[in-house]
Enzyme design. Structure first.
Site, PDB file in Angstrom:
ATOM      1  N   GLU A  47       0.851  -1.187   0.000  1.00  0.00           N
ATOM      2  CA  GLU A  47       0.000   0.000   0.000  1.00  0.00           C
ATOM      3  C   GLU A  47       0.894   1.247   0.000  1.00  0.00           C
ATOM      4  O   GLU A  47       1.966   1.267   0.606  1.00  0.00           O
ATOM      5  CB  GLU A  47      -0.846  -0.040   1.270  1.00  0.00           C
ATOM      6  CG  GLU A  47      -1.691   1.194   1.539  1.00  0.00           C
ATOM      7  CD  GLU A  47      -2.333   1.122   2.923  1.00  0.00           C
ATOM      8  OE1 GLU A  47      -3.510   1.492   3.041  1.00  0.00           O
ATOM      9  OE2 GLU A  47      -1.653   0.704   3.883  1.00  0.00           O
ATOM     10  N   LYS A 127      -9.591   1.496  -1.868  1.00  0.00           N
ATOM     11  CA  LYS A 127      -9.779   0.941  -0.524  1.00  0.00           C
ATOM     12  C   LYS A 127     -11.127   1.329   0.057  1.00  0.00           C
ATOM     13  O   LYS A 127     -11.484   2.508   0.114  1.00  0.00           O
ATOM     14  CB  LYS A 127      -8.638   1.444   0.370  1.00  0.00           C
ATOM     15  CG  LYS A 127      -8.618   0.867   1.775  1.00  0.00           C
ATOM     16  CD  LYS A 127      -7.363   1.366   2.472  1.00  0.00           C
ATOM     17  CE  LYS A 127      -7.222   0.868   3.893  1.00  0.00           C
ATOM     18  NZ  LYS A 127      -5.956   1.346   4.495  1.00  0.00           N
ATOM     19  N   ASN A 196       0.438  -1.254   5.137  1.00  0.00           N
ATOM     20  CA  ASN A 196       1.383  -0.565   6.027  1.00  0.00           C
ATOM     21  C   ASN A 196       0.779  -0.671   7.416  1.00  0.00           C
ATOM     22  O   ASN A 196      -0.307  -0.122   7.665  1.00  0.00           O
ATOM     23  CB  ASN A 196       1.503   0.925   5.686  1.00  0.00           C
ATOM     24  CG  ASN A 196       2.287   1.215   4.426  1.00  0.00           C
ATOM     25  OD1 ASN A 196       3.300   1.899   4.450  1.00  0.00           O
ATOM     26  ND2 ASN A 196       1.799   0.735   3.295  1.00  0.00           N
TER      27      ASN A 196
END
Length: 303
Positions: A47, A127, A196
């Site tokens: 990401e 997302k 992350n």
């Protein structure tokens, strides 16, 4: 004939603030080369791969904020990665901050692009499960994704890549069961995830020892319950003062860990995924057409 695909999870070490796109893209190309040399036909990167994880900071300067976003993908700075994919004959998925200017309005998404082996953009995911807050909260690890990103508006699309059905997800998406279920019901065989994740949360120190367990648990459960291959790539190490957990992995539809990163640096793990294992796992427990009864679920809910 057995269907197989070489999958690679390309874990990145930290990307500190001020690191140029050119330097980051050079690292990404080097990992793509290692993935291809290891036999992978499809790789996944983390990401927000092109920059530090900027949502950990309050950014008031609009020009500075915009510098973390891509105003199109690919663009001049990121195109060399697609050229490398064509040269190496390998596809990939990569997370990035997407900025769309629509008239006078700016729309911002935490996005992931899917590129095929010819270096052509084949799909985009935004997302959906955006975590954090819009402003810092006392005693809570600063995580301002909801300040910098709108929830995704593309649903859970699945793309055909050389005869393999591929779905995408990002970070917090991996913790929610509906991510895997929707991708499975949409026909996915492989799910590529970038993330992350901080090693420590100020609001939950008692759970610190479970961070890696809670990282892998939902991905293994999602793979098993939905008979999917999952390849997940992390950002890892000490990035702008925040420790990130790493733990990049490739998970079989049996829920077993097929490959696991062992460092907190740039690292490429590769596994030759047996796609026929999906059907075998489905026959054992999860033949949706035979056993799944949504009509009965509705009757129970309405009772």
């Amino acid at each position: 004939m057995t269907r197989r695909i070489g999958l690679a999870a390309c874990q990145m070490g930290p990307v500190q603030s001020g690191t140029s796109r050119a330097e980051v893209v050079g690292r990404l190309i080097a990992m793509l080369e290692r993935a291809a040399a290891g036999g992978a036909a499809l790789a996944v990167f983390p990401e927000l791969a092109f920059s530090t994880f900027f949502p950990r900071s309050e950014i008031a300067d609009e020009t500075l904020l915009d510098s973390f976003y891509e105003d199109g993908f690919p663009n001049v700075e990121t195109a060399p990665l697609l050229y490398a994919a064509r040269r190496l004959n390998i596809g990939f998925a990569i997370g990035f901050a997407e900025l769309i200017r629509d008239g006078g309005e700016a729309r911002r998404f935490n996005s992931m692009a899917l590129v095929d082996r010819s270096g052509t953009l084949r799909g985009l995911y935004r997302k959906i499960h955006v975590p954090g807050s819009e402003a810092p909260e006392p005693g809570v690890t600063v995580h301002l994704e909801r300040r910098y990103f709108a929830p995704g508006d593309l649903g859970f699309p699945v793309f055909d890549l050389d005869g393999v059905r591929v779905g995408l997800a990002l970070c917090n998406d991996r913790r929610w069961p509906e991510t895997y279920r929707m991708l499975c019901l949409n026909g996915a065989e492989v799910v590529l995830i970038g993330y992350n994740t901080p090693l420590y949360l100020d609001e939950a120190p008692a759970l610190a020892h479970l961070r890696m367990f809670h990282n892998h648990l939902p991905m293994q459960a999602g793979a098993y319950q939905n008979t999917l291959w999952v390849a997940a790539a992390a950002k890892a190490g000490l990035e702008d003062g925040q420790a990130l957990i790493g733990g990049s992995c490739i998970i079989a539809p049996s829920g077993e860990m097929a490959a696991l990163a062992i460092s907190l640096q740039d690292e490429v793990i590769v596994h030759c995924a047996d796609l026929d294992l999906i059907a075998a796992c489905r026959r054992v427990n999860f033949d949706f057409a035979r056993y799944r009864r949504p009509d009965q679920y509705r009757r129970i809910a309405e009772a």
